[in-house]
Design a protein around this motif. Structure first.
Motif, PDB file in Angstrom:
ATOM      1  N   ILE A 206       0.808  -1.223   0.000  1.00  0.00           N
ATOM      2  CA  ILE A 206       0.000   0.000   0.000  1.00  0.00           C
ATOM      3  C   ILE A 206       0.840   1.272   0.000  1.00  0.00           C
ATOM      4  O   ILE A 206       0.302   2.365  -0.201  1.00  0.00           O
ATOM      5  N   ALA A 207       2.138   1.173   0.227  1.00  0.00           N
ATOM      6  CA  ALA A 207       3.014   2.347   0.152  1.00  0.00           C
ATOM      7  C   ALA A 207       4.414   1.876  -0.209  1.00  0.00           C
ATOM      8  O   ALA A 207       4.832   0.780   0.175  1.00  0.00           O
ATOM      9  N   LEU A 208       5.149   2.708  -0.952  1.00  0.00           N
ATOM     10  CA  LEU A 208       6.432   2.295  -1.523  1.00  0.00           C
ATOM     11  C   LEU A 208       7.432   3.436  -1.459  1.00  0.00           C
ATOM     12  O   LEU A 208       7.082   4.594  -1.645  1.00  0.00           O
ATOM     13  N   GLY A 209       8.689   3.078  -1.189  1.00  0.00           N
ATOM     14  CA  GLY A 209       9.787   4.032  -1.258  1.00  0.00           C
ATOM     15  C   GLY A 209      10.932   3.418  -2.040  1.00  0.00           C
ATOM     16  O   GLY A 209      11.324   2.278  -1.772  1.00  0.00           O
ATOM     17  N   GLU A 210      11.456   4.138  -3.032  1.00  0.00           N
ATOM     18  CA  GLU A 210      12.545   3.618  -3.867  1.00  0.00           C
ATOM     19  C   GLU A 210      13.784   4.481  -3.692  1.00  0.00           C
ATOM     20  O   GLU A 210      13.704   5.682  -3.441  1.00  0.00           O
ATOM     21  N   SER A 211      14.944   3.860  -3.854  1.00  0.00           N
ATOM     22  CA  SER A 211      16.208   4.537  -3.583  1.00  0.00           C
ATOM     23  C   SER A 211      16.605   5.542  -4.649  1.00  0.00           C
ATOM     24  O   SER A 211      17.383   6.450  -4.392  1.00  0.00           O
ATOM     25  N   GLY A 212      16.119   5.380  -5.865  1.00  0.00           N
ATOM     26  CA  GLY A 212      16.535   6.254  -6.956  1.00  0.00           C
ATOM     27  C   GLY A 212      17.778   5.761  -7.672  1.00  0.00           C
ATOM     28  O   GLY A 212      18.241   6.382  -8.637  1.00  0.00           O
ATOM     29  N   ALA A 213      18.332   4.632  -7.208  1.00  0.00           N
ATOM     30  CA  ALA A 213      19.504   4.064  -7.880  1.00  0.00           C
ATOM     31  C   ALA A 213      19.133   3.630  -9.294  1.00  0.00           C
ATOM     32  O   ALA A 213      17.987   3.257  -9.571  1.00  0.00           O
ATOM     33  N   GLU A 214      20.080   3.694 -10.189  1.00  0.00           N
ATOM     34  CA  GLU A 214      19.815   3.340 -11.583  1.00  0.00           C
ATOM     35  C   GLU A 214      19.373   1.888 -11.714  1.00  0.00           C
ATOM     36  O   GLU A 214      18.508   1.555 -12.519  1.00  0.00           O
ATOM     37  N   THR A 215      19.982   1.019 -10.905  1.00  0.00           N
ATOM     38  CA  THR A 215      19.594  -0.393 -10.879  1.00  0.00           C
ATOM     39  C   THR A 215      19.001  -0.691  -9.515  1.00  0.00           C
ATOM     40  O   THR A 215      19.679  -0.575  -8.506  1.00  0.00           O
ATOM     41  N   ARG A 216      17.709  -1.065  -9.495  1.00  0.00           N
ATOM     42  CA  ARG A 216      17.034  -1.312  -8.216  1.00  0.00           C
ATOM     43  C   ARG A 216      15.892  -2.299  -8.429  1.00  0.00           C
ATOM     44  O   ARG A 216      15.490  -2.558  -9.563  1.00  0.00           O
ATOM     45  N   ILE A 217      15.389  -2.819  -7.328  1.00  0.00           N
ATOM     46  CA  ILE A 217      14.247  -3.731  -7.377  1.00  0.00           C
ATOM     47  C   ILE A 217      12.991  -2.917  -7.675  1.00  0.00           C
ATOM     48  O   ILE A 217      12.691  -1.944  -6.990  1.00  0.00           O
ATOM     49  N   HIS A 218      12.262  -3.327  -8.718  1.00  0.00           N
ATOM     50  CA  HIS A 218      11.052  -2.593  -9.098  1.00  0.00           C
ATOM     51  C   HIS A 218       9.824  -3.245  -8.471  1.00  0.00           C
ATOM     52  O   HIS A 218       9.589  -4.446  -8.623  1.00  0.00           O
ATOM     53  N   MET A 219       9.042  -2.441  -7.763  1.00  0.00           N
ATOM     54  CA  MET A 219       7.790  -2.898  -7.159  1.00  0.00           C
ATOM     55  C   MET A 219       6.707  -1.877  -7.486  1.00  0.00           C
ATOM     56  O   MET A 219       7.012  -0.741  -7.855  1.00  0.00           O
ATOM     57  N   VAL A 220       5.446  -2.261  -7.335  1.00  0.00           N
ATOM     58  CA  VAL A 220       4.330  -1.393  -7.687  1.00  0.00           C
ATOM     59  C   VAL A 220       3.295  -1.436  -6.566  1.00  0.00           C
ATOM     60  O   VAL A 220       2.913  -2.523  -6.111  1.00  0.00           O
ATOM     61  N   GLU A 221       2.843  -0.261  -6.135  1.00  0.00           N
ATOM     62  CA  GLU A 221       1.784  -0.228  -5.135  1.00  0.00           C
ATOM     63  C   GLU A 221       0.550  -0.946  -5.678  1.00  0.00           C
ATOM     64  O   GLU A 221       0.171  -0.779  -6.827  1.00  0.00           O
ATOM     65  N   GLY A 222      -0.054  -1.749  -4.825  1.00  0.00           N
ATOM     66  CA  GLY A 222      -1.203  -2.545  -5.226  1.00  0.00           C
ATOM     67  C   GLY A 222      -0.860  -3.995  -5.504  1.00  0.00           C
ATOM     68  O   GLY A 222      -1.754  -4.840  -5.569  1.00  0.00           O
ATOM     69  N   GLN A 223       0.429  -4.305  -5.707  1.00  0.00           N
ATOM     70  CA  GLN A 223       0.782  -5.696  -5.962  1.00  0.00           C
ATOM     71  C   GLN A 223       0.525  -6.529  -4.708  1.00  0.00           C
ATOM     72  O   GLN A 223       0.541  -6.035  -3.586  1.00  0.00           O
ATOM     73  N   ARG A 224       0.268  -7.804  -4.921  1.00  0.00           N
ATOM     74  CA  ARG A 224      -0.089  -8.687  -3.824  1.00  0.00           C
ATOM     75  C   ARG A 224       0.791  -9.921  -3.816  1.00  0.00           C
ATOM     76  O   ARG A 224       1.404 -10.266  -4.830  1.00  0.00           O
ATOM     77  N   GLN A 225       0.833 -10.563  -2.660  1.00  0.00           N
ATOM     78  CA  GLN A 225       1.536 -11.828  -2.536  1.00  0.00           C
ATOM     79  C   GLN A 225       0.822 -12.673  -1.478  1.00  0.00           C
ATOM     80  O   GLN A 225       0.092 -12.138  -0.638  1.00  0.00           O
ATOM     81  N   PRO A 226       1.013 -13.984  -1.514  1.00  0.00           N
ATOM     82  CA  PRO A 226       0.387 -14.840  -0.502  1.00  0.00           C
ATOM     83  C   PRO A 226       0.841 -14.440   0.897  1.00  0.00           C
ATOM     84  O   PRO A 226       1.979 -13.983   1.106  1.00  0.00           O
ATOM     85  N   LEU A 227      -0.034 -14.635   1.867  1.00  0.00           N
ATOM     86  CA  LEU A 227       0.233 -14.185   3.232  1.00  0.00           C
ATOM     87  C   LEU A 227       1.479 -14.818   3.830  1.00  0.00           C
ATOM     88  O   LEU A 227       2.168 -14.196   4.637  1.00  0.00           O
TER      89      LEU A 227
END
Length: 249
Positions: free
Chosen positions: A115-136
């Motif tokens: 529900i909330a995301l913070g990214e480092s701004g590094a050129e190479t980083r892990i990409h995630m998207v608010e709203g994505q889901r995963q099993p509990l």
């Protein structure tokens, strides 16, 4: 022009809190809202008398009355405001630790939602998207939840079985990782749910448990000491007053 009625605003603060963290004591509510015990008790008595809040038979805990909790608008409003307040903290954490930081909420259907995301701004980083889901039960956040909830073995086995692991992982090994999370105060998933990705997860202290934080990096990019430092920093972030669902004031 007169301003808002303070006691009415405080009453809605209690309602929003109970919409997402049910069955709280008077002490819980006063701690989370910043109200004095006398003010909190008077407001709760009024809300009970008006039928908006129920008190359990022992008189110790309060929850939203039937119908109020079903509306959903109180919960959505409180969670939206919570996520908005946490995003700047996640952004600062991500920049300071060169990691992708996320706030996860437990959802119906045995899922976690970002529900909330913070990214480092590094050129190479892990990409995630608010709203994505995963099993509990998946990821570091899932292990952190399992560690905090003290579930029985059958419930843990059912939760584990719902996860599609990218790297083979046995239930006994997963249980050991949950036990390690209890000892360390944070959990780790090193490439089991997403190949090449390592995540650290902690629970945001709450009753009941509903929110987690994660810090995600590339697998193999940190040694054990650096990973421990990341986990401890994430644990410290989870305890900050800004991560209370309804702040004082």
């Amino acid at each position: 022009m007169s301003g808002p009625v303070r006691s009415l605003s405080q009453g809605f603060t209690i309602l929003r809190l109970l919409a997402v963290r049910e069955a709280l004591t008077l002490s819980d509510i006063c701690r989370e809202t910043g109200l004095s015990p006398s003010s909190g008790l008077n407001l709760l008595r009024t809300l009970v008398a008006e039928g908006a809040v129920d008190r359990d038979t022992g008189g110790k805990r309060y929850r939203l009355a039937a119908g109020w909790g079903d509306l959903g608008v109180l919960q959505a409003n409180a969670v939206s405001r919570f996520a908005a307040r946490v995003r700047p903290l996640l952004a600062r954490f991500a920049a300071a630790h060169d990691a992708t930081a996320g706030l996860w909420q437990v959802q119906a259907g045995e899922r976690l939602s970002l529900i909330a995301l913070g990214e480092s701004g590094a050129e190479t980083r892990i990409h995630m998207v608010e709203g994505q889901r995963q099993p509990l039960g998946g990821g570091a956040a899932g292990r952190a939840l399992a560690a905090a909830e003290a579930l029985g073995r059958d419930d843990l086995a059912a939760r584990f079985a719902r996860v599609r692991w990218r790297t083979p992982l046995g239930f006994t090994t997963w249980l050991g990782q949950v036990a390690e999370a209890v000892q360390r105060g944070y959990a780790v998933d090193d490439g089991y749910i997403h190949a090449g990705v390592c995540s650290v997860g902690v629970v945001v202290p709450a009753a009941p448990v509903r929110f987690c934080l994660s810090a995600t990096i590339f697998a193999g990019s940190r040694d054990a000491a650096a990973l421990d430092e990341l986990g401890r920093a994430l644990s410290a972030l989870a305890r900050r007053p800004e991560l209370r669902l309804e702040p004082a004031g």
